[in-house]
Design an enzyme around this catalytic site. Sequence first.
Site, PDB file in Angstrom:
ATOM      1  N   THR A  72     -19.055 -21.802   0.085  1.00 50.34           N
ATOM      2  CA  THR A  72     -18.573 -21.109  -1.010  1.00 50.34           C
ATOM      3  C   THR A  72     -19.889 -20.013  -1.235  1.00 50.34           C
ATOM      4  O   THR A  72     -19.741 -18.875  -1.654  1.00 50.34           O
ATOM      5  CB  THR A  72     -18.477 -22.160  -2.176  1.00 50.34           C
ATOM      6  OG1 THR A  72     -17.270 -22.782  -1.854  1.00 50.34           O
ATOM      7  CG2 THR A  72     -18.203 -21.473  -3.533  1.00 50.34           C
ATOM      8  N   GLN A 179     -14.179 -23.482   9.053  1.00 51.80           N
ATOM      9  CA  GLN A 179     -13.249 -24.567   9.711  1.00 51.80           C
ATOM     10  C   GLN A 179     -13.504 -24.508  11.089  1.00 51.80           C
ATOM     11  O   GLN A 179     -12.960 -25.432  12.023  1.00 51.80           O
ATOM     12  CB  GLN A 179     -11.821 -24.492   9.100  1.00 51.80           C
ATOM     13  CG  GLN A 179     -11.497 -24.811   7.904  1.00 51.80           C
ATOM     14  CD  GLN A 179     -11.754 -26.220   7.584  1.00 51.80           C
ATOM     15  OE1 GLN A 179     -11.778 -27.148   8.449  1.00 51.80           O
ATOM     16  NE2 GLN A 179     -11.667 -26.637   6.286  1.00 51.80           N
ATOM     17  N   HIS A 201     -20.520 -29.644   6.001  1.00 50.59           N
ATOM     18  CA  HIS A 201     -19.877 -30.821   5.936  1.00 50.59           C
ATOM     19  C   HIS A 201     -18.462 -30.961   6.468  1.00 50.59           C
ATOM     20  O   HIS A 201     -17.714 -32.089   6.509  1.00 50.59           O
ATOM     21  CB  HIS A 201     -19.560 -31.200   4.221  1.00 50.59           C
ATOM     22  CG  HIS A 201     -18.737 -30.646   3.614  1.00 50.59           C
ATOM     23  ND1 HIS A 201     -17.706 -30.805   3.252  1.00 50.59           N
ATOM     24  CD2 HIS A 201     -18.959 -28.961   3.062  1.00 50.59           C
ATOM     25  CE1 HIS A 201     -16.863 -30.120   2.473  1.00 50.59           C
ATOM     26  NE2 HIS A 201     -17.857 -29.079   2.497  1.00 50.59           N
ATOM     27  N   THR A 237     -36.326 -23.038  -3.352  1.00 49.58           N
ATOM     28  CA  THR A 237     -37.087 -24.002  -2.369  1.00 49.58           C
ATOM     29  C   THR A 237     -36.029 -24.593  -1.353  1.00 49.58           C
ATOM     30  O   THR A 237     -35.014 -25.238  -1.999  1.00 49.58           O
ATOM     31  CB  THR A 237     -37.819 -25.009  -2.925  1.00 49.58           C
ATOM     32  OG1 THR A 237     -38.773 -24.459  -3.917  1.00 49.58           O
ATOM     33  CG2 THR A 237     -38.786 -25.815  -1.987  1.00 49.58           C
ATOM     34  N   CYS A 324      -8.816 -28.051  -2.525  1.00 52.21           N
ATOM     35  CA  CYS A 324      -8.893 -27.295  -3.676  1.00 52.21           C
ATOM     36  C   CYS A 324      -7.706 -27.087  -4.391  1.00 52.21           C
ATOM     37  O   CYS A 324      -7.728 -26.971  -5.646  1.00 52.21           O
ATOM     38  CB  CYS A 324      -9.756 -25.836  -3.178  1.00 52.21           C
ATOM     39  SG  CYS A 324     -11.004 -26.135  -2.355  1.00 52.21           S
TER      40      CYS A 324
HETATM   41  N1  PLP Z   1     -14.136 -21.880   3.626  1.00 55.03           N
HETATM   42  C1  PLP Z   1     -13.157 -22.624   4.076  1.00 55.03           C
HETATM   43  C2  PLP Z   1     -12.242 -22.039   5.157  1.00 55.03           C
HETATM   44  C3  PLP Z   1     -13.086 -24.101   3.348  1.00 55.03           C
HETATM   45  O1  PLP Z   1     -12.202 -24.787   4.152  1.00 55.03           O
HETATM   46  C4  PLP Z   1     -13.826 -24.642   2.681  1.00 55.03           C
HETATM   47  C5  PLP Z   1     -13.732 -25.876   2.201  1.00 55.03           C
HETATM   48  O2  PLP Z   1     -12.856 -26.516   1.515  1.00 55.03           O
HETATM   49  C6  PLP Z   1     -14.906 -23.721   2.171  1.00 55.03           C
HETATM   50  C7  PLP Z   1     -14.933 -22.116   2.544  1.00 55.03           C
HETATM   51  C8  PLP Z   1     -15.675 -24.346   1.073  1.00 55.03           C
HETATM   52  O3  PLP Z   1     -16.536 -24.861   1.502  1.00 55.03           O
HETATM   53  P1  PLP Z   1     -17.621 -25.658   0.528  1.00 55.03           P
HETATM   54  O4  PLP Z   1     -16.706 -26.466  -0.724  1.00 55.03           O
HETATM   55  O5  PLP Z   1     -18.453 -26.504   1.161  1.00 55.03           O
HETATM   56  O6  PLP Z   1     -18.097 -24.591  -0.359  1.00 55.03           O
END
Ligand code: PLP
Length: 376
Positions: A72, A179, A201, A237, A324
């Site tokens: 994000t 992804q 993650h 940091t 989401c």
């Molecule tokens: N972009 C894509 C394609 C994702 O699948 C995700 C996670 O759901 C994100 C961005 C956002 O990742 P994060 O929640 O680790 O910031």
Amino acid sequence: MRAPIYLDHNATTPVDPQVVRVVARALKIFGNPSSAHAYGKTAHAAVAEARAEVAALIQALPEEVIFTSGATEANNLAIRGAAFAMASRGRHIVTSVVEHPSVAAPCHWLSEHGFTITTVGVDAHGHVSVQAIVDALRPDTTMISVIHAHNEIGSVQDIAAITAVARRRGILTHTDAAQSAGKIPLSVKDLGVDLLTLAGHKFGAPKGVGALYVRAGTPLVPVLVGAGQERGLRPGTENVPAILGLGETARLARIRLPKLTLRLRARRDLLRRRLTQAIPGLAVNGDPDGGLPNTLNISFPGVTGRDLLAASERDVAASTGSACHAHSSQRDALAAMGLPPERQRGAVRLSLGRSTTVADIEDATAALVKAWAGLA
Ligand code: PLP
């Protein structure tokens, strides 16, 4: 009682046991990487090693990797940072209708702050057409941002074809590859992008760490302002243990990738075969042959995906789409592909990981078929 079979690796992955060990050891590396003394130097060297591993995974230079708190933040830095850095040349950005909210929302934010956004559609397989991108370009276009591999349907876009067009016109390109890492080969050289987003993650690192690849020389202004860490592009940091975890994850992904891709694809295809044999009228959404090797998006006939997953939740942990959107009725990607409402409602995303076994596939199939038979 057995824990539910985890088929939601596109939402997040378990932390790899080897990465757990690296992160645990790294918690003892307490120095501030910016400090000039021995403790600082130790932390700085460890972060540099992790940076080199992440760079190696995507065929970049270490100095082109900026650590962030996740995808994000990387997407926000790429889109807002490049838009403002290029604002004197133009204020038009092209993106796609199937972007993750962490790309779509910064684009929307820019549209409220003096920029114009053109959003191109996708075909029935979830693919963005390069011609549609070309048609959307204007003399004042400064950036194109198109997702690499889709989180819900697994479609993989032809980013190299898009960047070839963009480069000829001096337009920056960004791709959200959150992804793709650890699932398919990912080379910034082959893709030709200027900016690329990674999320730890999604491929075995802890949550709260990611990276933005910034091609050397790419104009970019920071979103956060503060001290000079990460070349001033991401002050604060460094999260040393998480960064070291991401470095180890990248190292493992690079070693494991060729075999892992084949294994994921074989197991995903087995799951698809089993379910299509057992359930008449089951529809496969997205690209039937290409796409992410671990992702199966399918629509169950006569039921909603949500009811089906609720009925099988003791046995299977999966989702109807992006985490989401899990609590809303929003089905953006499938709607954008033009699928009928009934097929959108019946959709379930099953995403496999390194730990998914053939026995998991057989057991998950049995549980899903039983739940469907009980509802349909
Ligand atoms: N972009 C894509 C394609 C994702 O699948 C995700 C996670 O759901 C994100 C961005 C956002 O990742 P994060 O929640 O680790 O910031």
